[in-house]
Motif scaffolding. Sequence first.
Motif, PDB file in Angstrom:
ATOM      1  N   THR A  52       0.888  -1.422  -0.278  1.00 16.13           N
ATOM      2  CA  THR A  52      -0.058   0.025  -0.003  1.00 16.13           C
ATOM      3  C   THR A  52       0.930   1.474   0.284  1.00 16.13           C
ATOM      4  O   THR A  52       0.963   2.778  -0.435  1.00 16.13           O
ATOM      5  CB  THR A  52      -1.227  -0.024   0.984  1.00 16.13           C
ATOM      6  OG1 THR A  52       0.524   0.151   2.024  1.00 16.13           O
ATOM      7  CG2 THR A  52      -1.558  -1.112   1.524  1.00 16.13           C
ATOM      8  N   ARG A  53       2.312   1.041   0.624  1.00 17.35           N
ATOM      9  CA  ARG A  53       2.982   2.296   0.700  1.00 17.35           C
ATOM     10  C   ARG A  53       2.647   3.705   1.690  1.00 17.35           C
ATOM     11  O   ARG A  53       2.953   4.565   1.630  1.00 17.35           O
ATOM     12  CB  ARG A  53       3.408   3.306  -0.633  1.00 17.35           C
ATOM     13  CG  ARG A  53       4.636   2.121  -2.400  1.00 17.35           C
ATOM     14  CD  ARG A  53       5.670   2.417  -0.731  1.00 17.35           C
ATOM     15  NE  ARG A  53       6.322   1.365  -1.905  1.00 17.35           N
ATOM     16  CZ  ARG A  53       7.475   0.600  -1.644  1.00 17.35           C
ATOM     17  NH1 ARG A  53       8.577   1.173  -0.449  1.00 17.35           N
ATOM     18  NH2 ARG A  53       8.101  -0.124  -2.365  1.00 17.35           N
ATOM     19  N   SER A  56       0.100   3.606   7.636  1.00 18.27           N
ATOM     20  CA  SER A  56      -0.652   3.586   8.388  1.00 18.27           C
ATOM     21  C   SER A  56      -2.671   3.459   8.301  1.00 18.27           C
ATOM     22  O   SER A  56      -2.462   3.228   7.079  1.00 18.27           O
ATOM     23  CB  SER A  56      -1.138   4.913   9.464  1.00 18.27           C
ATOM     24  OG  SER A  56      -1.640   5.888   8.605  1.00 18.27           O
ATOM     25  N   GLY A  57      -3.111   2.748   8.935  1.00 15.97           N
ATOM     26  CA  GLY A  57      -4.269   2.570   8.257  1.00 15.97           C
ATOM     27  C   GLY A  57      -4.271   0.886   9.009  1.00 15.97           C
ATOM     28  O   GLY A  57      -3.701  -0.202   9.028  1.00 15.97           O
ATOM     29  N   VAL A  58      -5.909   0.582   8.658  1.00 13.01           N
ATOM     30  CA  VAL A  58      -6.591  -0.707   8.729  1.00 13.01           C
ATOM     31  C   VAL A  58      -5.451  -2.515   8.226  1.00 13.01           C
ATOM     32  O   VAL A  58      -5.472  -3.331   9.196  1.00 13.01           O
ATOM     33  CB  VAL A  58      -7.698  -1.336   8.837  1.00 13.01           C
ATOM     34  CG1 VAL A  58      -8.041  -1.510   6.738  1.00 13.01           C
ATOM     35  CG2 VAL A  58      -8.268  -2.332   8.940  1.00 13.01           C
ATOM     36  N   MET A  60      -1.942  -2.485   8.154  1.00 14.92           N
ATOM     37  CA  MET A  60      -0.831  -2.939   8.743  1.00 14.92           C
ATOM     38  C   MET A  60      -1.499  -4.184   9.713  1.00 14.92           C
ATOM     39  O   MET A  60      -0.762  -4.549   9.952  1.00 14.92           O
ATOM     40  CB  MET A  60      -0.915  -1.517   9.646  1.00 14.92           C
ATOM     41  CG  MET A  60       0.204  -0.120   8.223  1.00 14.92           C
ATOM     42  SD  MET A  60       1.201  -1.103   8.374  1.00 14.92           S
ATOM     43  CE  MET A  60       2.678   0.259   7.222  1.00 14.92           C
ATOM     44  N   LEU A  61      -2.978  -3.894  10.773  1.00 22.75           N
ATOM     45  CA  LEU A  61      -3.511  -4.588  11.235  1.00 22.75           C
ATOM     46  C   LEU A  61      -3.632  -5.593  10.732  1.00 22.75           C
ATOM     47  O   LEU A  61      -3.086  -6.733  11.546  1.00 22.75           O
ATOM     48  CB  LEU A  61      -4.628  -3.779  12.109  1.00 22.75           C
ATOM     49  CG  LEU A  61      -4.721  -4.596  13.364  1.00 22.75           C
ATOM     50  CD1 LEU A  61      -3.735  -4.320  14.376  1.00 22.75           C
ATOM     51  CD2 LEU A  61      -6.203  -4.372  13.424  1.00 22.75           C
ATOM     52  N   ILE A  62      -4.148  -5.829   9.661  1.00 21.80           N
ATOM     53  CA  ILE A  62      -5.029  -7.127   9.074  1.00 21.80           C
ATOM     54  C   ILE A  62      -3.120  -8.101   8.608  1.00 21.80           C
ATOM     55  O   ILE A  62      -3.324  -8.972   9.041  1.00 21.80           O
ATOM     56  CB  ILE A  62      -5.288  -6.553   7.537  1.00 21.80           C
ATOM     57  CG1 ILE A  62      -6.632  -6.432   8.141  1.00 21.80           C
ATOM     58  CG2 ILE A  62      -5.621  -8.184   6.506  1.00 21.80           C
ATOM     59  CD1 ILE A  62      -7.253  -5.856   6.173  1.00 21.80           C
ATOM     60  N   GLY A  63      -2.441  -7.741   8.416  1.00 22.66           N
ATOM     61  CA  GLY A  63      -1.016  -7.662   8.062  1.00 22.66           C
ATOM     62  C   GLY A  63       0.139  -8.247   8.715  1.00 22.66           C
ATOM     63  O   GLY A  63      -0.054 -10.262   8.754  1.00 22.66           O
ATOM     64  N   ALA A  64      -0.434  -7.936  10.014  1.00 26.96           N
ATOM     65  CA  ALA A  64       0.434  -7.970  11.491  1.00 26.96           C
ATOM     66  C   ALA A  64      -0.359  -9.402  11.646  1.00 26.96           C
ATOM     67  O   ALA A  64       0.351 -10.431  12.030  1.00 26.96           O
ATOM     68  CB  ALA A  64       0.256  -6.917  12.627  1.00 26.96           C
ATOM     69  N   VAL A  65      -1.761  -9.250  11.472  1.00 21.41           N
ATOM     70  CA  VAL A  65      -2.736 -10.817  12.277  1.00 21.41           C
ATOM     71  C   VAL A  65      -2.327 -11.826  11.652  1.00 21.41           C
ATOM     72  O   VAL A  65      -1.746 -12.373  11.717  1.00 21.41           O
ATOM     73  CB  VAL A  65      -3.834 -10.015  12.064  1.00 21.41           C
ATOM     74  CG1 VAL A  65      -5.285 -11.323  12.398  1.00 21.41           C
ATOM     75  CG2 VAL A  65      -4.266  -9.263  13.334  1.00 21.41           C
ATOM     76  N   CYS A  66      -2.066 -11.742  10.000  1.00 28.94           N
ATOM     77  CA  CYS A  66      -1.835 -12.704   9.124  1.00 28.94           C
ATOM     78  C   CYS A  66      -0.435 -13.227   9.911  1.00 28.94           C
ATOM     79  O   CYS A  66      -0.788 -14.697   9.341  1.00 28.94           O
ATOM     80  CB  CYS A  66      -1.461 -12.158   7.609  1.00 28.94           C
ATOM     81  SG  CYS A  66      -3.316 -11.804   7.505  1.00 28.94           S
TER      82      CYS A  66
END
Length: 302
Positions: A52-53, A56-58, A60-66
């Motif tokens: 996404t470049r 901040s944003g959701v 980041m949360l999705i990537g970390a959870v994955c």
Amino acid sequence: MSYSGWILLTATLVGISCGLIGVLLILRRMAMMADAISHTVLLGIVVAYMATRQLSGVHMLIGAVCAGLLTSVLVQWFQSRGVRQEASIGVVFTTLFAIGVVLIATQVGNAHLDVKHTLMGEITFIPWETTAVPLIGEIPEAVLMLAVVLAIALIAILAFYKEWKITSFDPALAVSLGIPAVLMHYVFMSLVSVTTVASFDAVGAIMVVAMLITPASAAYLWTDRLSVMLALGAAFGALSAWIGYGIATWLDTSISGSMAFATGILFAASFLGSPRYGALAKLRRPKAAGRNAGSEAGLSTD
């Protein structure tokens, strides 16, 4: 709220969230998974940024959870192939973290995303990155995210309290009762990942590990009741934040490092002074038992 107030509120939310989740980690004997996930989420954050470049944003949360779930799946897969749990965690966590570090060095470029920031965090910057919330006004983004994550953790723990209790103490019984232990495991790993990444940017991986493991370990020394242990874990996490901030102000040193140090102080106090499992209580018990035995012997002689 003042500048110091926002820092304390952020750290308190981290302490409460990690204290609650940490209790279940300790009971499941998965303390080192906290260390693993707190590092491997770096890979998810880097991959989300590359896609996404945006920092901040959701996404980041999705990537970390994955990344957290990938860590859990790989550890479980290696265990099913006969590799011991600690070895599985060590192999997966170092490999995924190393991939994240390499991607930062080769692909991220000049973005404000580096290994030092990942490990130590920078809680002093939290009050400056704000967002508007209806009816409340401007508040730090980290406070909003941590408040949401804490609410999710509380709802998940309260809604499935019986399931968490049974799967933590006796997974075989949980399966026999029809509780989906595997599903609960991955839901729990998702909670660990979400809590970790919400705390990640503010305080760094080192404090996340300290807050996930140490307050919960201290709470474990005080009680055998899960509900009390959860409350104590959250309380010790919040108290560590306040004590650590006081130490950092006094010594003019790292706030996150001081808060991590404060968790150790509370654990040491619990290890020594806990009335049930504390070292001092264990020393007193043989003496008391000896006196009771002597009294009984005197009575029998009479």
